[in-house]
Write an enzyme that holds these catalytic residues in place. Structure first.
Site, PDB file in Angstrom:
ATOM      1  N   LYS A  69      40.164  31.407  43.752  1.00  0.00           N
ATOM      2  CA  LYS A  69      39.770  31.989  45.037  1.00  0.00           C
ATOM      3  C   LYS A  69      38.294  31.757  45.392  1.00  0.00           C
ATOM      4  O   LYS A  69      37.959  31.607  46.563  1.00  0.00           O
ATOM      5  CB  LYS A  69      40.060  33.492  45.037  1.00  0.00           C
ATOM      6  CG  LYS A  69      41.547  33.827  45.107  1.00  0.00           C
ATOM      7  CD  LYS A  69      41.746  35.333  45.208  1.00  0.00           C
ATOM      8  CE  LYS A  69      43.202  35.670  45.407  1.00  0.00           C
ATOM      9  NZ  LYS A  69      43.403  37.102  45.706  1.00  0.00           N
ATOM     10  N   ASN A  90      41.746  33.402  50.200  1.00  0.00           N
ATOM     11  CA  ASN A  90      43.095  33.364  49.628  1.00  0.00           C
ATOM     12  C   ASN A  90      44.043  32.534  50.485  1.00  0.00           C
ATOM     13  O   ASN A  90      45.191  32.348  50.114  1.00  0.00           O
ATOM     14  CB  ASN A  90      43.650  34.780  49.379  1.00  0.00           C
ATOM     15  CG  ASN A  90      44.215  35.419  50.640  1.00  0.00           C
ATOM     16  OD1 ASN A  90      43.814  35.091  51.756  1.00  0.00           O
ATOM     17  ND2 ASN A  90      45.142  36.332  50.456  1.00  0.00           N
ATOM     18  N   ASP A 106      43.269  39.527  52.028  1.00  0.00           N
ATOM     19  CA  ASP A 106      43.600  40.592  51.071  1.00  0.00           C
ATOM     20  C   ASP A 106      43.227  41.980  51.615  1.00  0.00           C
ATOM     21  O   ASP A 106      43.988  42.933  51.468  1.00  0.00           O
ATOM     22  CB  ASP A 106      42.891  40.364  49.729  1.00  0.00           C
ATOM     23  CG  ASP A 106      43.592  39.312  48.877  1.00  0.00           C
ATOM     24  OD1 ASP A 106      44.777  39.029  49.133  1.00  0.00           O
ATOM     25  OD2 ASP A 106      42.949  38.779  47.946  1.00  0.00           O
TER      26      ASP A 106
END
Ligand code: NAP
Length: 278
Positions: A69, A90, A106
């Site tokens: 990431k 992501n 996220d």
């Protein structure tokens, strides 16, 4: 878009455990689209080749997960401002011109999972205790602040990492020592576990809930198992709980929309399809 075959996937190492293919392929079928979402086991030293390959192979984009990431962000042509603040991406979207755009969904997924469980949830309802200071914590804390949280108590086993986050994110984030985690729960409205403690194969999180107010919402970023020992203990004493599956499902929605052109819904059938894999 419906007549075009669209491909996407997730790069990770290891990646076999990922539920993302179940989610995206379910939506591809549900919306009658032509396409597929695959698993790409990409070793860290091959990450650059793999990301450059997205464009050459004609993929619409991909997700990146552990351990890529942070490194993947450096390889983007453009990084969304929120992802830049998180320090990790992501989701990658390949534009029609072939440029690579990086996003981090996220935090969006986490906030939405709270709202799905409690439509009246407000970040300003009271202090939040966040356990952990890794990638998930960075996304979650930033999103809580962006939603109006004014007091985030941050505790991490390695205190220096929590302190570095607080220095970066500002005075609404207060650092406590890991040994103060039990006391940090007094008068909070939200508890978030972003450590890996309680995950399948890991020891359970060592925390006493005596000081936790009964009205506080307790959430865990972990989704394997769906009910971690923390969530079970919180439920048994009467607290409302939110597991990590909602975060996973909700972070996938904007990515799917960017690649396939449809903002997908989280339905009971999708829940069932994912739960069947546990
Ligand atoms: P990470 O960057 O590796 O961070 C791991 C965190 O766990 C660090 O704060 C680490 O503390 C802490 N930790 C590790 N061992 C510990 C121990 N024995 N005692 C106390 N703390 C310990 O990982 P991440 O990417 O943030 O992911 C964290 C969790 O969130 C994972 O369980 C992951 O599955 C979950 N997650 C879920 C979603 C979702 O969509 N639901 C998305 C992302 C992540 P130190 O700094 O001291 O090492």
């Amino acid at each position: 878009m419906a007549n075009t075959y669209v491909m996407a996937g997730v790069m990770g190492w290891p990646v076999a455990h990922s539920r993302s293919p179940v989610i995206h392929n379910h939506w591809i079928r549900q919306y009658g689209l032509q396409g597929a979402y695959g698993l790409f086991p990409v070793q860290p030293h091959r990450l650059e080749d793999a990301i450059r390959g997205l464009r050459a192979l004609g993929l619409a984009g991909c997700n990146v997960t552990i351990p890529h990431k942070v490194d993947a962000m450096q390889l983007m042509d453009r990084v969304d401002p929120l992802a830049r603040r998180v320090g990790a991406i992501n989701t990658i979207v390949v534009t029609p011109e072939g440029a690579l755009h990086g996003f981090n969904n996220d935090g969006f997924g986490y906030i939405q999972s709270l709202r799905d469980a409690r439509p009246d949830w407000q970040a300003s309802a009271g202090p939040a205790t966040v356990l952990g200071a890794g990638g998930a914590a960075r996304a979650i804390v930033l999103s809580l602040l962006d939603q109006g949280a004014t007091e985030v108590r941050l505790l991490n086993r390695t205190r220096a990492k929590a302190q570095a986050m607080a220095d970066e994110f500002g005075p609404c984030v207060q650092v406590f020592d890991w040994s103060e985690r039990h006391e940090s729960l007094s008068s909070i409205a939200l508890l978030v576990n972003t450590t890996n403690q309680g995950m399948h194969g890991e020891p359970e999180l060592n925390i006493q809930l005596e000081r936790l107010p009964q009205e506080a919402l307790v959430s865990d970023a972990i989704y394997i198992p769906l009910e971690t020992p923390l969530l079970r203990a919180a439920r048994l004493r009467g607290n409302a709980t939110v597991n990590g599956l909602g975060m996973l499902l909700n972070q996938a929605r904007p990515a799917f929309q960017a690649w396939f052109g449809v903002l997908p819904e989280i339905t009971p059938a999708l829940h069932q399809a994912v739960m069947a894999t546990f």
